[in-house]
Design an enzyme around this catalytic site. Structure first.
Site, PDB file in Angstrom:
ATOM      1  N   ALA A  23     -30.987 -11.136   7.210  1.00 40.50           N
ATOM      2  CA  ALA A  23     -30.242 -11.964   6.248  1.00 40.50           C
ATOM      3  C   ALA A  23     -30.432 -13.512   6.610  1.00 40.50           C
ATOM      4  O   ALA A  23     -30.508 -14.389   5.811  1.00 40.50           O
ATOM      5  CB  ALA A  23     -28.714 -11.904   6.120  1.00 40.50           C
ATOM      6  N   ARG A  26     -36.277 -16.225   7.134  1.00 42.69           N
ATOM      7  CA  ARG A  26     -36.817 -17.135   6.070  1.00 42.69           C
ATOM      8  C   ARG A  26     -36.511 -16.421   4.674  1.00 42.69           C
ATOM      9  O   ARG A  26     -35.998 -16.981   3.638  1.00 42.69           O
ATOM     10  CB  ARG A  26     -38.496 -17.493   6.287  1.00 42.69           C
ATOM     11  N   GLU A  48     -28.433  -8.496  10.627  1.00 40.27           N
ATOM     12  CA  GLU A  48     -29.436  -9.157  11.352  1.00 40.27           C
ATOM     13  C   GLU A  48     -29.670  -8.298  12.820  1.00 40.27           C
ATOM     14  O   GLU A  48     -29.109  -7.222  12.875  1.00 40.27           O
ATOM     15  CB  GLU A  48     -28.799 -10.342  11.846  1.00 40.27           C
ATOM     16  N   THR A 107     -43.869  -6.480   5.694  1.00 38.93           N
ATOM     17  CA  THR A 107     -45.475  -6.023   5.615  1.00 38.93           C
ATOM     18  C   THR A 107     -45.748  -5.537   7.292  1.00 38.93           C
ATOM     19  O   THR A 107     -44.862  -5.783   8.260  1.00 38.93           O
ATOM     20  CB  THR A 107     -46.238  -7.166   5.387  1.00 38.93           C
ATOM     21  N   HIS A 162     -51.510 -18.378   5.387  1.00 36.65           N
ATOM     22  CA  HIS A 162     -50.077 -18.217   5.596  1.00 36.65           C
ATOM     23  C   HIS A 162     -49.587 -18.891   6.701  1.00 36.65           C
ATOM     24  O   HIS A 162     -50.536 -19.500   7.964  1.00 36.65           O
ATOM     25  CB  HIS A 162     -49.598 -16.708   6.070  1.00 36.65           C
ATOM     26  N   HIS A 163     -48.362 -19.418   6.890  1.00 38.21           N
ATOM     27  CA  HIS A 163     -47.654 -20.203   7.947  1.00 38.21           C
ATOM     28  C   HIS A 163     -47.934 -19.719   9.258  1.00 38.21           C
ATOM     29  O   HIS A 163     -48.350 -18.375   9.472  1.00 38.21           O
ATOM     30  CB  HIS A 163     -46.083 -20.361   7.693  1.00 38.21           C
ATOM     31  N   LYS A 166     -46.369 -16.348  10.885  1.00 32.12           N
ATOM     32  CA  LYS A 166     -46.552 -15.050  10.499  1.00 32.12           C
ATOM     33  C   LYS A 166     -47.245 -13.963  11.502  1.00 32.12           C
ATOM     34  O   LYS A 166     -48.233 -14.192  12.166  1.00 32.12           O
ATOM     35  CB  LYS A 166     -47.613 -14.922   9.241  1.00 32.12           C
ATOM     36  N   GLY A 172     -50.228  -8.338   3.963  1.00 32.72           N
ATOM     37  CA  GLY A 172     -49.858  -7.178   3.401  1.00 32.72           C
ATOM     38  C   GLY A 172     -50.469  -7.190   1.722  1.00 32.72           C
ATOM     39  O   GLY A 172     -51.088  -6.469   1.302  1.00 32.72           O
TER      40      GLY A 172
HETATM   41  P1  NAD Z   1     -38.589 -14.051   9.366  1.00 35.57           P
HETATM   42  O1  NAD Z   1     -39.085 -13.776  10.877  1.00 35.57           O
HETATM   43  O2  NAD Z   1     -38.403 -15.419   9.108  1.00 35.57           O
HETATM   44  O3  NAD Z   1     -37.453 -13.387   9.398  1.00 35.57           O
HETATM   45  C1  NAD Z   1     -37.184 -11.783   9.638  1.00 35.57           C
HETATM   46  C2  NAD Z   1     -35.659 -11.647  10.183  1.00 35.57           C
HETATM   47  O4  NAD Z   1     -35.430 -10.183  10.410  1.00 35.57           O
HETATM   48  C3  NAD Z   1     -35.185 -12.649  11.268  1.00 35.57           C
HETATM   49  O5  NAD Z   1     -34.053 -13.234  10.927  1.00 35.57           O
HETATM   50  C4  NAD Z   1     -35.116 -11.361  12.407  1.00 35.57           C
HETATM   51  O6  NAD Z   1     -33.870 -11.769  13.408  1.00 35.57           O
HETATM   52  C5  NAD Z   1     -34.590 -10.311  11.393  1.00 35.57           C
HETATM   53  N1  NAD Z   1     -34.593  -9.070  12.218  1.00 35.57           N
HETATM   54  C6  NAD Z   1     -35.281  -8.696  13.198  1.00 35.57           C
HETATM   55  N2  NAD Z   1     -34.786  -7.379  13.551  1.00 35.57           N
HETATM   56  C7  NAD Z   1     -33.853  -6.941  12.817  1.00 35.57           C
HETATM   57  C8  NAD Z   1     -33.128  -5.758  12.736  1.00 35.57           C
HETATM   58  N3  NAD Z   1     -33.304  -4.787  13.615  1.00 35.57           N
HETATM   59  N4  NAD Z   1     -32.313  -5.614  11.770  1.00 35.57           N
HETATM   60  C9  NAD Z   1     -31.765  -6.651  10.879  1.00 35.57           C
HETATM   61  N5  NAD Z   1     -32.527  -7.883  11.095  1.00 35.57           N
HETATM   62  C10 NAD Z   1     -33.550  -8.076  11.830  1.00 35.57           C
HETATM   63  O7  NAD Z   1     -39.752 -13.544   8.707  1.00 35.57           O
HETATM   64  P2  NAD Z   1     -39.914 -13.649   7.012  1.00 35.57           P
HETATM   65  O8  NAD Z   1     -40.987 -14.850   6.665  1.00 35.57           O
HETATM   66  O9  NAD Z   1     -38.815 -13.859   6.175  1.00 35.57           O
HETATM   67  O10 NAD Z   1     -40.803 -12.570   6.590  1.00 35.57           O
HETATM   68  C11 NAD Z   1     -40.130 -11.210   6.908  1.00 35.57           C
HETATM   69  C12 NAD Z   1     -41.034 -10.137   6.341  1.00 35.57           C
HETATM   70  O11 NAD Z   1     -41.349 -10.096   4.844  1.00 35.57           O
HETATM   71  C13 NAD Z   1     -42.669 -10.037   6.936  1.00 35.57           C
HETATM   72  O12 NAD Z   1     -43.031  -8.672   7.099  1.00 35.57           O
HETATM   73  C14 NAD Z   1     -43.358 -10.881   5.796  1.00 35.57           C
HETATM   74  O13 NAD Z   1     -44.575 -10.453   5.899  1.00 35.57           O
HETATM   75  C15 NAD Z   1     -42.652 -10.327   4.589  1.00 35.57           C
HETATM   76  N6  NAD Z   1     -42.773 -11.057   3.312  1.00 35.57           N
HETATM   77  C16 NAD Z   1     -42.886 -10.248   2.080  1.00 35.57           C
HETATM   78  C17 NAD Z   1     -42.769 -10.809   1.001  1.00 35.57           C
HETATM   79  C18 NAD Z   1     -43.073 -10.146  -0.264  1.00 35.57           C
HETATM   80  O14 NAD Z   1     -43.127 -10.477  -1.227  1.00 35.57           O
HETATM   81  N7  NAD Z   1     -43.260  -8.832  -0.211  1.00 35.57           N
HETATM   82  C19 NAD Z   1     -42.938 -12.374   0.733  1.00 35.57           C
HETATM   83  C20 NAD Z   1     -42.799 -13.153   2.246  1.00 35.57           C
HETATM   84  C21 NAD Z   1     -42.457 -12.444   3.335  1.00 35.57           C
END
Ligand code: NAD
Length: 277
Positions: A23, A26, A48, A107, A162-163, A166, A172
């Site tokens: 939650a 990003r 989280e 992903t 990507h940023h 990542k 993915g």
């Molecule tokens: P991020 O690192 O900003 O966020 C991930 C969050 O998950 C973090 O806040 C982290 O603390 C939390 N987390 C870690 N372990 C956890 C747990 N055990 N329980 C609950 N939360 C936990 O990453 P992001 O940029 O938000 O991307 C997250 C994922 O989504 C990546 O795999 C990214 O590739 C994917 N993504 C997919 C799409 C889509 O449309 N499918 C779009 C963007 C990003």
């Protein structure tokens, strides 16, 4: 945000209760903002990682950030998860036991993790999509059709950016688009994927599907599919400017999925995208 296509009856007496996993990430932030735009769904729980510095903080009236999937998912109708592969599987196991529908965009899952996800989807409805953007899913549709129509005379090369933060590569979405090329050609990605080129690599193998990965800055994601022919090149591209469209797509998918029977549902079913006849 328009509620058209959300998939939840507008007359529903009580909104669909959503648990957001990851939650404070990003995407988690973007999903919570997207939920605020849709009265048919409501944030009911926020998960989280254990040890997250903000655990216990109130993210919305009555919703505190927690780290216990069982407590968070209890009483929810659907989870929306963008986190890490291991976290996704851990929450998904709990959701399967609790009968909570699950939408995830995480992903970088291994083959074993994807297999377990598919097995858990026999108990609850699940959508796992590499990209929730409607436009990117249309791009995958176009890519498959272009590969089918252009045939062997055009070499397929993909570029993704990507940023810098990542974790997984290639994205993915790039793998999904490469799979669309393979589907259009009637071949398999496993046979033809090329991820690295360096040194004396020799001539390009016939039928290769190449992906090149770029990383930098805060870019939410760009994908370019190129069909390189003799004397001409077809390019199909998608560029994200924000993460809002991913989040809105995931919220739309969650509204569509809640209350459906168990099964692993392709995102194409939510969007009505099916192969051209
Ligand atoms: P991020 O690192 O900003 O966020 C991930 C969050 O998950 C973090 O806040 C982290 O603390 C939390 N987390 C870690 N372990 C956890 C747990 N055990 N329980 C609950 N939360 C936990 O990453 P992001 O940029 O938000 O991307 C997250 C994922 O989504 C990546 O795999 C990214 O590739 C994917 N993504 C997919 C799409 C889509 O449309 N499918 C779009 C963007 C990003």
């Amino acid at each position: 945000m328009s509620t058209e296509g959300i998939g939840v009856p507008l007359s529903a007496a009580s909104p669909v209760r959503v648990c957001v996993v990851g939650a404070r990430g990003r995407m988690g932030e973007a999903v919570r903002a997207a939920l605020d735009e849709v009265p048919e769904l409501t944030l009911a729980a926020a998960l989280e990682a254990a040890g997250h510095p903000e655990l216990g903080n109130e993210l919305a009236p009555g919703v505190r950030l927690g780290d216990d999937p069982k407590a968070a998912l209890a009483g929810c109708d659907v989870a929306i998860d963008f986190s890490l592969p291991a976290a996704t599987l851990a929450s998904l196991r709990v959701a399967a036991a609790a009968g909570v529908a699950y939408v995830t965009g995480t992903t970088g899952l291994s083959a074993d993790e994807r297999d377990e996800l598919a097995a858990l989807a026999q108990r609850i409805p699940v959508i796992h999509a590499a990209n929730f953007s409607t436009a990117v899913n249309v791009l995958a549709w176009l890519t498959r059709e272009a590969a089918r129509l252009l045939g062997a005379g055009f070499d397929a090369e993909l570029l993704e950016l990507h940023h810098a933060a990542k974790r997984d590569a290639p994205s993915g979405t790039a793998l999904r688009l490469a799979a669309a090329v393979a589907e259009g050609r009637g071949t398999t990605l496993e046979e033809h994927l090329v991820l690295e080129r360096a040194g004396e690599i020799g001539a390009r193998p016939a039928g290769a599907i190449g992906i090149q990965t770029l990383r930098g800055g805060d870019n939410p994601g760009e994908h370019v599919v190129q069909f390189v022919g003799t004397g001409e090149r077809l390019e199909l591209a998608h560029r994200s400017i924000t993460r809002d469209h991913f989040a809105r797509g995931a919220v739309r998918a969650a509204g569509w999925l809640a209350g459906r029977p168990p099964g692993l549902v392709p995102i194409e079913d939510v969007l009505g995208l099916h192969p051209a006849a």
